[in-house]
Design a protein around this motif. Structure first.
Motif, short mmCIF file in Angstrom:
data_model
loop_
_atom_site.label_atom_id
_atom_site.label_comp_id
_atom_site.label_asym_id
_atom_site.label_seq_id
_atom_site.Cartn_x
_atom_site.Cartn_y
_atom_site.Cartn_z
N TYR A 181 -15.10 5.57 12.60
CA TYR A 181 -15.61 6.70 11.80
C TYR A 181 -15.46 6.39 10.31
CZ TYR A 181 -15.52 11.22 9.41
OH TYR A 181 -15.73 12.25 8.53
N THR A 191 -18.03 3.79 9.19
CA THR A 191 -19.37 4.39 9.15
C THR A 191 -19.52 5.29 7.93
OG1 THR A 191 -19.45 4.36 11.57
CG2 THR A 191 -21.00 5.80 10.44
N CYS A 192 -18.50 6.11 7.66
CA CYS A 192 -18.56 7.00 6.50
C CYS A 192 -18.61 6.21 5.20
CB CYS A 192 -17.35 7.94 6.49
SG CYS A 192 -17.55 9.36 7.58
N ARG A 241 -19.85 3.17 4.69
CA ARG A 241 -21.19 2.60 4.51
C ARG A 241 -22.21 3.68 4.14
NH1 ARG A 241 -22.99 -1.51 9.07
NH2 ARG A 241 -24.64 -1.69 7.50
#
Length: 596
Positions: A176, A179-180, A182
């Motif tokens: 998570y 992903t956050c 990026r």
């Protein structure tokens, strides 16, 4: 300006935009963080002691209160390029402290052994991270300062538990986090790109404004140059035209006659060039007004073809006219100027074949075409021929082929009259100019019975000269006064001339007759103008004596001022025929006023 110099202020402006982006979201971020802290404390207090949890919550709420006070203090003061970096630094430090407090709370008050409470606390923290992502993604350092401590604390606390579920939870939290991170970087890149694009557009718009202002300044400088140069150059040409006219009244010998013809031709060419320059200046200044009236185009076109047909015949060309009666609402004088320029151009650039002037109807529209079999114009340069001083087929700038202003004047007059002008041309096969005019469904019956009535302005230009009488001539140029006196005396007029009002008034005291006409230069000595002289003389004689103002000034403001006086206005150089016509118009206007 170099690219580095241009980039520096743009970067500072973008920093200010980033600071204002955070400032715009700060209230929502502070309130959301405070509410989330309360919810997190409620979760933590189940396994942890109440006192420490409340202390942690007090710290969070205290930070929120301080941040809120600071935000309220600067809410009406947006960030500027000067203080943007300082504000962003302050926001980053404040958010980093909040992130550190969150990380401390997670590590100290992690609900050990309670997977359900751990999951609930993680969801609350992840929600807070998502809110921070959307609020401060415009400035990545602030986002990282909050995101990394919070995410790292959840991962470390989960790994500390050591169970398979906690390890899986730690791995999921790490994914998570990546992903956050990026997504935040991509969101920040999109925002920065849009800000750069907006400022580039603003810079281009500012540059366009500067270029427009420079173009307007250049145009004004051109007008001032034309005004000054034209006035100074017109003076001797005007005097020369008057002397040539006076010499015409004394029959010279054969050799002198030939020389006089050449001089007159040269003066006429110079006058034509000056008048073309003046026409462009008047059109650009908005000085030309269209006086539309019912007009049968056929007599007008027949006259133009008859007059220009002689020139065509000298070149061995056939100038044919295919005409019919066609009534339109237009200004006959300006329309004749358009047609004459087109026909003259067609004859000039045609060496074999001929020129056709055709007038017809196409539905409710009247269409005029001027077609030649001349040298033609390449398609890539057809728009260029309507620009000033462009002569594609006169690289030597032969003065007998004009200045390259004919089609520029045609375009401006067509726009003024609302006429659609089209050009079709092929090199070596000739050109076709098409004028599309609106037709009249009904015309005045009196005008229809008397076609010449529609051409009154043209007829007025050919009026007979006035009867002999006293003429007052005022000009500060002695040569012009001498030439004007010789010409007018040759026509039988009595003449009193002077360089200004001070010199003229003493000469008038002994006169027993009132002047028939006043002819004055516009610009005299000092602040004196022809208008002031005329008004003073009219007051002196208590009579609206007809007056002609002669000017060589092409400045737009001077042209407007001269036209506003209501006198007959002639532009230097003025030849004998122009002077006769001007005198006839001035006296005819006086007679018409007296009859009314």
């Amino acid at each position: 300006m170099t690219s580095q110099a241009a980039a520096a202020p743009r970067a500072a402006l973008i920093l200010a935009e980033q600071a204002n982006s955070i400032q715009g979201n700060i209230f929502l971020l502070i309130v959301g963080n405070a509410i989330t802290a309360v919810v997190a404390a409620w979760i933590m207090v189940d396994p942890a002691p109440l006192g420490p949890v409340l202390a942690w919550l007090a710290v969070q709420l205290g930070l929120a209160a301080l941040s809120l006070a600071q935000a309220l203090r600067i809410r009406h003061r947006p960030a500027t390029p000067r203080n943007a970096a300082r504000r962003l630094r302050g926001n980053t430090i404040g958010i980093a402290i909040s992130g550190a407090v969150w990380a401390f709370g997670v590590l100290v008050f992690w609900p050990s052994g309670r997977l359900d409470m751990q999951l609930l606390l993680s969801i609350v923290i992840m929600g807070s991270l998502t809110a921070v992502l959307h609020s401060v993604s415009g400035w990545l350092p602030a986002f990282y300062a909050f995101f990394f401590p919070c995410t790292a604390s959840v991962v470390l606390a989960s790994l500390w538990e050591g169970s398979a579920a906690n390890i899986a939870f730690a791995i999921t939290t790490t994914i998570y986090g990546v992903t956050c991170t990026r997504f935040a970087a991509r969101l920040n890149g999109t925002l920065l790109e849009s800000l750069r694009a907006r400022h580039e557009i603003a810079e281009l718009a500012a540059d366009l404004r500067v270029q427009k202002e420079r173009a307007e300044e250049a145009s004004q400088a051109k007008s001032r140059f034309l005004a000054a140069a034209s006035h100074d150059l017109r003076q001797p040409v005007h005097a020369l035209a008057l002397f040539v006219g006076a010499l015409r009244q004394e029959p010279p010998g054969p050799q002198a006659q030939r020389l006089l013809d050449r001089v007159e031709s040269t003066v006429g060419t110079m006058g034509t060039m000056f008048n073309a320059l003046l026409d462009i200046s008047k059109l650009d200044a908005g000085m030309v007004g269209a006086e539309r009236r019912p007009c049968n185009l056929r007599p007008l076109l027949e006259r133009v073809c008859a007059e220009e047909g002689a020139v065509a015949a000298q070149k061995g060309l056939a100038l044919r006219a295919n005409l019919r009666d066609a009534w339109v609402a237009t200004d006959p004088v300006l329309f004749e100027r358009i047609v004459r320029n087109l026909v003259v151009n067609a004859v000039r650039y045609t060496d074999r074949g001929g020129v056709l002037v055709a007038l017809c109807r196409r539905g409710a529209e009247v269409v005029l075409r001027v077609v030649d079999t001349g040298i033609g114009i390449a398609s890539a340069r057809q728009e260029e021929v309507f620009h000033e001083f462009v002569q594609l087929h006169n690289p030597e700038r032969d003065r007998h082929q004009g200045l390259g202003l004919g089609l520029a004047i045609v375009r401006r007059l067509a726009d003024l009259l609302g006429i659609r002008l089209c050009l079709r041309s092929h090199p070596g096969r000739g050109s076709s100019f098409t004028l599309r005019l609106g037709a009249m469904d009904a015309v005045d019956t009196a005008a229809a019975r008397d076609p010449a009535a529609a051409l009154a302005p043209v007829a007025a230009a050919r009026a007979t000269p006035a009867d002999a009488g006293l003429v007052l001539v005022i000009d500060d140029d002695a040569d012009i006064r001498t030439g004007m006196r010789a010409l007018l005396c040759g026509w039988g007029h009595a003449v009193v001339d002077a360089g200004g009002l001070v010199d003229l008034l003493p000469q008038l005291h002994g006169l027993k007759v009132a002047p028939q006409l006043i002819i004055s230069d516009y610009r005299l000595r000092g602040e004196e103008t022809g208008h002031r002289v005329v008004e003073r003389l009219r007051h002196e004689y208590n009579d609206d004596t007809p007056a002609i103002i002669i000017t060589g000034d092409t400045a737009p403001e001077r042209l407007r001022e001269a036209a506003a006086g209501g006198h007959v206005l002639l532009h230097k150089p003025v030849g004998p025929e122009q002077l006769r016509e001007g005198m006839a118009r001035a006296l005819a206007a006086r007679a018409a006023q007296a009859a009314a």
